[in-house]
Design an enzyme around this catalytic site. Structure first.
Site, PDB file in Angstrom:
ATOM      1  N   ARG A   1      44.097 -13.163  71.677  1.00 11.57           N
ATOM      2  CA  ARG A   1      45.091 -11.792  71.692  1.00 11.57           C
ATOM      3  C   ARG A   1      44.294 -11.271  72.264  1.00 11.57           C
ATOM      4  NH1 ARG A   1      48.565 -10.802  67.526  1.00 11.57           N
ATOM      5  NH2 ARG A   1      49.184 -13.303  66.637  1.00 11.57           N
TER       6      ARG A   1
ATOM      7  N   GLY B   1      36.405  -1.123  67.302  1.00 10.54           N
ATOM      8  CA  GLY B   1      37.643  -1.535  67.614  1.00 10.54           C
ATOM      9  C   GLY B   1      38.122  -1.774  69.233  1.00 10.54           C
TER      10      GLY B   1
ATOM     11  N   MET C   1      40.121   4.640  60.667  1.00 13.53           N
ATOM     12  CA  MET C   1      40.749   3.645  60.211  1.00 13.53           C
ATOM     13  C   MET C   1      40.029   2.365  59.354  1.00 13.53           C
ATOM     14  SD  MET C   1      43.977   4.821  62.274  1.00 13.53           S
ATOM     15  CE  MET C   1      45.346   4.303  61.334  1.00 13.53           C
TER      16      MET C   1
ATOM     17  N   GLY D   1      32.091   2.984  65.860  1.00 14.24           N
ATOM     18  CA  GLY D   1      33.985   3.178  66.145  1.00 14.24           C
ATOM     19  C   GLY D   1      33.758   4.735  66.276  1.00 14.24           C
ATOM     20  N   THR D   2      34.736   5.482  66.682  1.00 10.49           N
ATOM     21  CA  THR D   2      34.880   7.217  66.375  1.00 10.49           C
ATOM     22  C   THR D   2      35.621   7.248  65.283  1.00 10.49           C
ATOM     23  OG1 THR D   2      36.669   6.380  67.970  1.00 10.49           O
ATOM     24  CG2 THR D   2      35.008   6.309  69.017  1.00 10.49           C
TER      25      THR D   2
ATOM     26  N   ASP E   1      37.110  13.553  68.364  1.00  8.11           N
ATOM     27  CA  ASP E   1      38.043  14.887  68.455  1.00  8.11           C
ATOM     28  C   ASP E   1      37.820  15.232  67.082  1.00  8.11           C
ATOM     29  OD1 ASP E   1      39.250  11.999  67.522  1.00  8.11           O
ATOM     30  OD2 ASP E   1      40.330  13.606  66.213  1.00  8.11           O
TER      31      ASP E   1
ATOM     32  N   ARG F   1      35.137  -2.095  74.556  1.00 11.34           N
ATOM     33  CA  ARG F   1      33.829  -1.535  74.553  1.00 11.34           C
ATOM     34  C   ARG F   1      32.906  -2.478  73.547  1.00 11.34           C
ATOM     35  NH1 ARG F   1      35.326   4.103  71.479  1.00 11.34           N
ATOM     36  NH2 ARG F   1      35.082   4.720  73.582  1.00 11.34           N
TER      37      ARG F   1
HETATM   38  N1  HPA Z   1      42.345  10.329  63.127  1.00 13.59           N
HETATM   39  C1  HPA Z   1      42.457   8.681  62.233  1.00 13.59           C
HETATM   40  N2  HPA Z   1      40.761   7.882  62.805  1.00 13.59           N
HETATM   41  C2  HPA Z   1      40.623   8.598  64.105  1.00 13.59           C
HETATM   42  C3  HPA Z   1      40.462   9.576  64.975  1.00 13.59           C
HETATM   43  C4  HPA Z   1      41.026  10.746  64.267  1.00 13.59           C
HETATM   44  O1  HPA Z   1      41.629  11.674  64.456  1.00 13.59           O
HETATM   45  N3  HPA Z   1      39.769   9.553  65.666  1.00 13.59           N
HETATM   46  C5  HPA Z   1      39.151   8.576  65.504  1.00 13.59           C
HETATM   47  N4  HPA Z   1      39.037   7.980  65.115  1.00 13.59           N
END
Ligand code: HPA
Length: 235
Positions: free
Chosen positions: A43, A20, A181, A89-90, A205, A24
């Site tokens: 952009r 994203g 997302m 991603g995360t 997280d 990165r």
């Molecule tokens: N919410 C939505 N998208 C994310 C989150 C989250 O807590 N952590 C990493 N991407």
């Protein structure tokens, strides 16, 4: 060239990693690739092409959320011939089985976005990963001995959601493990356009405890995930 990626048609590889964060993308290009060229900076959404162990691969930032992700994935597939797209991603964990810093190999994506309602109406489509890529990622993650799970992700339109707790409860009731997302859009587009796709996510997280991984640890777990992504694609 396309509207948001201004590059020669042949300057992007058929295999693309999709973080994203454009920084990165730069990190991956600098750390993992040789003979790198930067093909996009429109952009600030950097895109690079280089070689990993002799295999040509591109890495393109996508921004956050399905609409931004969709722009880059559409253009990569339609204008540049991308055939294998792997999001790196995360995510936030919603499951006791998925700990901070673990990797989720996303099997399928639930969603609250209007994008698929607009596409499919009342038809409840199930966006899934490419089985072949998923299977290979599973084998490599297992061999690497890292903490990981294979499961579903909830792709949410809103990071700050006034109905977040309610949606979390629904997601947990069907065993969905984490929240991101973008994945729903990747898997949907891949099926619509006949290409292969996979999402790998490190847990940054916890929606169970509110804990977050610190930036230094984020980098090392991110690198472990990129290793799995590249092995999945090329060995
Ligand atoms: N919410 C939505 N998208 C994310 C989150 C989250 O807590 N952590 C990493 N991407």
């Amino acid at each position: 060239m396309s509207i948001h990626i201004v590059a020669d048609t042949k300057s992007i590889a058929p295999t693309v990693l999709l973080p994203g964060d454009p920084l990165r993308a730069r990190h991956i290009a600098q750390t993992y690739l040789t003979d790198v060229t930067q093909y996009n900076e429109i952009r600030g959404m950097f895109g690079y092409t280089g070689y990993w162990q002799g295999h040509r691969v591109s890495v393109q930032g996508t921004g956050m959320g399905m609409p931004s992700f969709s722009i880059y994935a559409n253009e990569l597939i339609d204008s540049y011939g991308a055939k294998r797209l792997v999001r790196v991603g995360t995510c936030g964990t919603m499951s006791e089985k998925l700990k901070l810093k673990d990797i989720l190999i996303a099997q399928a994506a639930d969603c609250d976005s209007a994008m698929n309602t607009s596409r499919f109406g009342s038809y409840q489509y199930a966006p899934t990963a490419s089985f072949e890529l998923l299977h290979r990622a599973y084998e490599h993650a297992k061999a690497a001995g890292i903490g990981f799970a294979v499961g579903n992700v909830f792709t949410s339109d809103q990071f700050y959601d006034m109905h977040g707790d309610q949606k979390k409860q629904i997601a947990q009731s069907v065993g969905t493990m984490a929240i991101d997302m973008e994945t729903c859009e990747l898997y949907t587009l891949a099926h619509l356009k006949g290409v292969e796709a996979l999402t790998l996510l490190t847990v940054s997280d916890s929606l169970l405890t509110g804990e977050q991984v610190n930036p230094k640890e984020r980098q090392s777990t991110f690198n472990a995930m990129v290793d799995i992504a590249l092995l999945t694609l090329f060995s």
